[in-house]
Design a protein around this motif. Structure first.
Motif, PDB file in Angstrom:
ATOM      1  N   PRO A 122       0.813  -1.223   0.000  1.00 56.08           N
ATOM      2  CA  PRO A 122       0.000   0.000   0.000  1.00 56.08           C
ATOM      3  C   PRO A 122       0.846   1.272   0.000  1.00 56.08           C
ATOM      4  N   LEU A 123       1.604   1.479  -1.052  1.00 58.11           N
ATOM      5  CA  LEU A 123       2.449   2.660  -1.173  1.00 58.11           C
ATOM      6  C   LEU A 123       2.227   3.308  -2.531  1.00 58.11           C
ATOM      7  N   ALA A 124       2.463   4.619  -2.590  1.00 57.78           N
ATOM      8  CA  ALA A 124       2.397   5.319  -3.872  1.00 57.78           C
ATOM      9  C   ALA A 124       3.674   5.103  -4.672  1.00 57.78           C
ATOM     10  N   ARG A 125       4.791   5.008  -3.988  1.00 56.03           N
ATOM     11  CA  ARG A 125       6.062   4.750  -4.658  1.00 56.03           C
ATOM     12  C   ARG A 125       7.005   4.055  -3.679  1.00 56.03           C
ATOM     13  N   TRP A 126       8.010   3.404  -4.250  1.00 59.44           N
ATOM     14  CA  TRP A 126       8.947   2.638  -3.437  1.00 59.44           C
ATOM     15  C   TRP A 126       9.949   3.548  -2.724  1.00 59.44           C
ATOM     16  N   SER A 127      10.390   3.102  -1.573  1.00 56.74           N
ATOM     17  CA  SER A 127      11.569   3.655  -0.915  1.00 56.74           C
ATOM     18  C   SER A 127      12.617   2.555  -0.875  1.00 56.74           C
ATOM     19  N   ALA A 128      13.866   2.926  -0.623  1.00 57.62           N
ATOM     20  CA  ALA A 128      14.925   1.926  -0.562  1.00 57.62           C
ATOM     21  C   ALA A 128      14.653   0.915   0.551  1.00 57.62           C
ATOM     22  N   ALA A 129      14.126   1.386   1.668  1.00 59.28           N
ATOM     23  CA  ALA A 129      13.830   0.489   2.785  1.00 59.28           C
ATOM     24  C   ALA A 129      12.733  -0.507   2.422  1.00 59.28           C
ATOM     25  N   GLU A 130      11.673  -0.028   1.760  1.00 64.91           N
ATOM     26  CA  GLU A 130      10.577  -0.915   1.374  1.00 64.91           C
ATOM     27  C   GLU A 130      11.022  -1.895   0.299  1.00 64.91           C
ATOM     28  N   LEU A 131      11.879  -1.471  -0.604  1.00 64.72           N
ATOM     29  CA  LEU A 131      12.398  -2.384  -1.625  1.00 64.72           C
ATOM     30  C   LEU A 131      13.234  -3.485  -0.990  1.00 64.72           C
ATOM     31  N   ALA A 132      14.033  -3.127   0.012  1.00 62.37           N
ATOM     32  CA  ALA A 132      14.844  -4.132   0.695  1.00 62.37           C
ATOM     33  C   ALA A 132      13.955  -5.174   1.370  1.00 62.37           C
TER      34      ALA A 132
END
Length: 260
Positions: free
Chosen positions: A111-121
């Protein structure tokens, strides 16, 4: 008893010039300066033990570089290539994480509008692409990649059937033409617009300037100064902005307005 090295050092004139310059250099790496001094001392006939004592080195160090120069010349004074630490992640794993960054988070039920580095990890581990990876590593991969998914450029598709004709008039004005004629020196092209509903806020205390190890600090509390409108006119061909601020009907602050 002084042991004589089997490697007799006799530099040619070009090497001697290069070694002398390196030995006296104040900008070269210290290790390169020491190696040059070892070879120059060896060329003068000094034994390894004497060179080591004079330069405060271990005799094995002197023996090593004397041997290297005797076999390879100046090239022998360079460090050998090292394999380094083996990579932790395979190229396929890196490519998978980059591909994940190029897809909308909704495709992975995130449930995000765009990725962050933390969420991608976190997602890369969740999808078993990698066993573990840090956000800083993911950020480094994306920064070094050719595709940077966090960058974007806004655009709008023209739906007006007369768009080309209307745009042509504007483009002609930017090109200093009107109805096929050149604009004169006293003709101006002005692009004007209004930014309304601007909140005029007054901080209760002045900002604190940044300093060593400290970012700029901005006072949290403020006073409301009402709502203003900013009118700006851009002189296209002279790159000059003419701006003014005017009150709007709702610009009077409420007597019981609170600070936040």
């Amino acid at each position: 008893m002084v042991t004589t090295s089997p490697f007799i050092i006799v530099p040619d004139p070009a090497d001697l010039t290069a070694l002398t310059g390196l030995a006296n250099s104040r900008r070269a790496e210290h290790r390169q300066v020491i190696r040059a001094r070892i070879i120059l001392a060896a060329a003068q006939g000094h034994p390894n033990a004497a060179i080591a004592a004079d330069l405060d080195l271990h005799v094995d160090t002197v023996r090593k570089w004397r041997n290297r120069y005797a076999h390879n010349g100046l090239a022998g004074l360079q460090d050998l290539a090292r394999s380094g630490r083996p990579p932790v992640f395979t190229p396929v794993q890196v490519a998978q994480v980059k591909a994940l960054a190029c897809t909308p988070p909704a495709d992975s039920d995130v449930p995000l509008a765009r990725w962050s580095a933390a969420e991608l990890a976190v997602q890369a581990v969740s999808q078993t692409m990698v066993t573990s990876v840090s956000p800083s590593t993911v950020s480094r991969w994306l920064t070094a990649g050719a595709i940077k998914p966090w960058q974007h450029r806004s655009w709008i598709f023209p739906r007006d059937p007369d768009f080309a004709a209307k745009a042509g008039i504007v483009l002609d004005l930017y090109d200093r033409r009107w109805q096929g004629a050149e604009l004169g020196a006293d003709d101006y092209v002005i692009s004007a617009d209004e930014k309304s509903q601007l909140q005029a806020l007054h901080r209760r205390h002045p900002d604190l300037a940044p300093g060593p190890g400290r970012t700029r600090r901005v006072e949290f509390e403020y006073r409301r100064g009402g709502t203003l409108a900013y009118f700006a006119a851009y002189d296209v061909h002279h790159a000059h902005v003419i701006g003014t601020i005017a009150p709007t009907p709702a610009s009077n602050p409420s007597p019981n307005s609170s600070t936040r």
